[in-house]
Design a protein around this motif. Structure first.
Motif, short mmCIF file in Angstrom:
data_model
loop_
_atom_site.label_atom_id
_atom_site.label_comp_id
_atom_site.label_asym_id
_atom_site.label_seq_id
_atom_site.Cartn_x
_atom_site.Cartn_y
_atom_site.Cartn_z
N GLU A 1 -96.64 79.90 68.69
CA GLU A 1 -95.19 79.97 68.84
C GLU A 1 -94.42 79.27 67.73
O GLU A 1 -93.19 79.32 67.70
CB GLU A 1 -94.79 79.35 70.18
CG GLU A 1 -94.89 77.83 70.21
CD GLU A 1 -94.64 77.20 71.57
OE1 GLU A 1 -94.51 77.95 72.58
OE2 GLU A 1 -94.59 75.97 71.66
N MET A 2 -95.09 78.62 66.80
CA MET A 2 -94.43 77.68 65.90
C MET A 2 -93.31 78.31 65.06
O MET A 2 -92.21 77.76 64.94
CB MET A 2 -95.45 77.02 64.97
CG MET A 2 -94.85 75.94 64.08
SD MET A 2 -94.07 74.59 65.00
CE MET A 2 -95.52 73.69 65.56
N GLU A 3 -93.57 79.47 64.45
CA GLU A 3 -92.53 80.07 63.60
C GLU A 3 -91.29 80.46 64.40
O GLU A 3 -90.16 80.42 63.88
CB GLU A 3 -93.09 81.29 62.84
CG GLU A 3 -93.88 80.95 61.60
CD GLU A 3 -95.27 80.37 61.87
OE1 GLU A 3 -95.84 79.76 60.95
OE2 GLU A 3 -95.77 80.53 63.00
N ILE A 4 -91.47 80.81 65.66
CA ILE A 4 -90.32 81.15 66.50
C ILE A 4 -89.44 79.92 66.69
O ILE A 4 -88.21 79.98 66.55
CB ILE A 4 -90.81 81.69 67.86
CG1 ILE A 4 -91.59 83.00 67.67
CG2 ILE A 4 -89.65 81.89 68.82
CD1 ILE A 4 -92.43 83.42 68.86
N LEU A 5 -90.06 78.79 66.99
CA LEU A 5 -89.30 77.55 67.19
C LEU A 5 -88.66 77.07 65.90
O LEU A 5 -87.52 76.60 65.89
CB LEU A 5 -90.22 76.46 67.76
CG LEU A 5 -90.82 76.73 69.14
CD1 LEU A 5 -91.75 75.59 69.53
CD2 LEU A 5 -89.72 76.90 70.19
N VAL A 6 -89.38 77.19 64.79
CA VAL A 6 -88.82 76.78 63.50
C VAL A 6 -87.60 77.63 63.16
O VAL A 6 -86.57 77.11 62.70
CB VAL A 6 -89.89 76.88 62.40
CG1 VAL A 6 -89.26 76.77 61.01
CG2 VAL A 6 -90.95 75.80 62.58
N ALA A 7 -87.68 78.93 63.38
CA ALA A 7 -86.55 79.81 63.09
C ALA A 7 -85.33 79.41 63.91
O ALA A 7 -84.21 79.35 63.39
CB ALA A 7 -86.93 81.26 63.37
N LEU A 8 -85.54 79.12 65.18
CA LEU A 8 -84.42 78.83 66.06
C LEU A 8 -83.79 77.47 65.76
O LEU A 8 -82.57 77.37 65.59
CB LEU A 8 -84.88 78.88 67.52
CG LEU A 8 -85.21 80.27 68.07
CD1 LEU A 8 -85.87 80.17 69.44
CD2 LEU A 8 -83.96 81.14 68.16
N TYR A 9 -84.61 76.44 65.69
CA TYR A 9 -84.09 75.07 65.63
C TYR A 9 -83.85 74.54 64.22
O TYR A 9 -82.99 73.69 64.01
CB TYR A 9 -85.03 74.11 66.35
CG TYR A 9 -84.82 74.06 67.84
CD1 TYR A 9 -83.86 73.23 68.40
CD2 TYR A 9 -85.58 74.86 68.69
CE1 TYR A 9 -83.67 73.19 69.78
CE2 TYR A 9 -85.39 74.83 70.07
CZ TYR A 9 -84.44 73.99 70.60
OH TYR A 9 -84.24 73.96 71.96
N LEU A 10 -84.61 75.02 63.26
CA LEU A 10 -84.57 74.41 61.93
C LEU A 10 -84.03 75.34 60.85
O LEU A 10 -83.40 74.88 59.90
CB LEU A 10 -85.98 73.93 61.54
CG LEU A 10 -86.59 72.91 62.52
CD1 LEU A 10 -88.03 72.60 62.13
CD2 LEU A 10 -85.77 71.63 62.57
N ALA A 11 -84.28 76.63 60.97
CA ALA A 11 -83.87 77.58 59.93
C ALA A 11 -82.53 78.25 60.23
O ALA A 11 -82.17 79.23 59.57
CB ALA A 11 -84.96 78.63 59.72
N GLY A 12 -81.81 77.75 61.23
CA GLY A 12 -80.43 78.14 61.40
C GLY A 12 -80.10 79.25 62.38
O GLY A 12 -78.96 79.67 62.46
N GLN A 13 -81.08 79.71 63.16
CA GLN A 13 -80.79 80.81 64.06
C GLN A 13 -80.00 80.37 65.30
O GLN A 13 -79.27 81.17 65.88
CB GLN A 13 -82.08 81.51 64.49
CG GLN A 13 -82.69 82.36 63.40
CD GLN A 13 -81.78 83.48 62.93
OE1 GLN A 13 -81.02 84.06 63.71
NE2 GLN A 13 -81.81 83.77 61.64
N MET A 14 -80.14 79.12 65.70
CA MET A 14 -79.39 78.62 66.85
C MET A 14 -78.33 77.62 66.42
O MET A 14 -78.56 76.79 65.55
CB MET A 14 -80.31 77.95 67.88
CG MET A 14 -81.02 78.88 68.80
SD MET A 14 -81.50 78.10 70.37
CE MET A 14 -82.27 76.59 69.86
N ASN A 15 -77.19 77.68 67.09
CA ASN A 15 -76.12 76.71 66.91
C ASN A 15 -76.33 75.57 67.90
O ASN A 15 -75.71 75.52 68.98
CB ASN A 15 -74.75 77.36 67.12
CG ASN A 15 -73.62 76.35 67.10
OD1 ASN A 15 -73.70 75.33 66.42
ND2 ASN A 15 -72.57 76.63 67.87
#
Length: 277
Positions: A32-46
């Protein structure tokens, strides 16, 4: 920042959390790591520690809550938690860092335990946002073994009924659960056609351990209007080292010292390859 290589640093943190606590669901953590990185660190979630109480913040629910160690590692990198404290206290007596998300900790919206609850609750969060005139988005990450729970299918029906285009569900499609291959335990295919029949926008990621593909899928989901989105994230269980990859026995496993050393070497090798690319 090179988020692709960062994902391998966070896999190392996840590994250390598991080693310290003497347990953890390592296979699903790594997939699941890339999913979490995208959301929390790479800007997908506010969402951030600074806006954690803002009613317009985006929400995330880890429905496959047993894979919490990777979640702790990412939350720490995002500034919600202290990674050294997590490593020291994970799964220790009296600790808040337990083996499922605990909403007494910063950044965690929902406790989990029994599987199949995350998507129904996320439907409620998204519906509340619509009713309150908020513009936040809700994301929930499911395990593919978890998707045999009937409550998920009720949630699919409700999400479509209310046109919740502020809702994005992601299924970690690594094809393995604790008792073996998902298709042997409770077959899902043709998964995309089944979910689309509920009037959800289905996005299929060929390789969801490729951050670029994950980011593109989230951007596509944001463009969908009038219906919720469902991302089929095809991943590798135990992604990061051949020691773990595609092995159901690594659903819940604590590495031996020899396995740990080899996994660390493999993680570093893949990180370096991404940095050189």
């Amino acid at each position: 920042m090179n988020y692709k290589s960062l994902a391998y640093d966070l896999r190392k943190d996840t590994l250390d959390i598991i080693m310290s606590g003497g347990g953890g669901h390592i296979g699903g953590d790594m997939s699941e790591m890339e999913i979490l990185v995208a959301l929390y660190l790479a800007g997908q979630m506010n969402v951030s520690p600074e806006n954690a109480d803002d009613p317009n913040r985006d929400r995330f629910v880890l429905s496959k809550g047993h894979a919490v160690e990777a979640y702790y590692a990412v939350l720490a990198k995002a500034g919600f938690l202290d990674i050294d404290e997590v490593k020291e206290k994970f799964s220790k007596f009296g600790s808040q860092y337990i083996g499922h998300p605990n909403n007494h900790l910063p950044g965690i919206e929902m406790n989990s335990g029994s599987l199949g609850h995350g998507l129904p609750v996320s439907v409620g969060m998204a519906l509340a946002g619509k009713m309150d005139g908020r513009d936040y988005r809700v994301y929930t990450l499911l395990g593919d073994g978890e998707f045999a729970e009937g409550s998920n299918w009720e949630a699919l029906e409700s999400g479509a009924m209310y046109g919740l285009d502020n809702l994005c569900a992601i299924i970690d499609r690594n094809h393995l659960q604790i008792s073996g291959d998902t298709e042997d335990v409770m077959a899902h295919e043709k998964l995309a056609a089944k979910v689309a029949a509920f009037n959800w926008n289905v996005i299929d990621i060929e390789d969801a351990n490729d951050l670029d593909q994950v980011m593109a899928a989230f951007e596509e989901a944001k463009q969908c209007k009038g219906k919720p989105s469902f991302i089929i994230a095809n991943t590798v269980k135990g992604c990061g080292s051949p020691v773990m990859e595609n092995k159901a026995s690594w659903h819940h496993h604590v590495p031996t010292p020899e396995e740990y050393d080899q996994i660390v070497k493999d993680l570093e090798s893949r990180k370096e390859a991404l940095q050189d690319a």
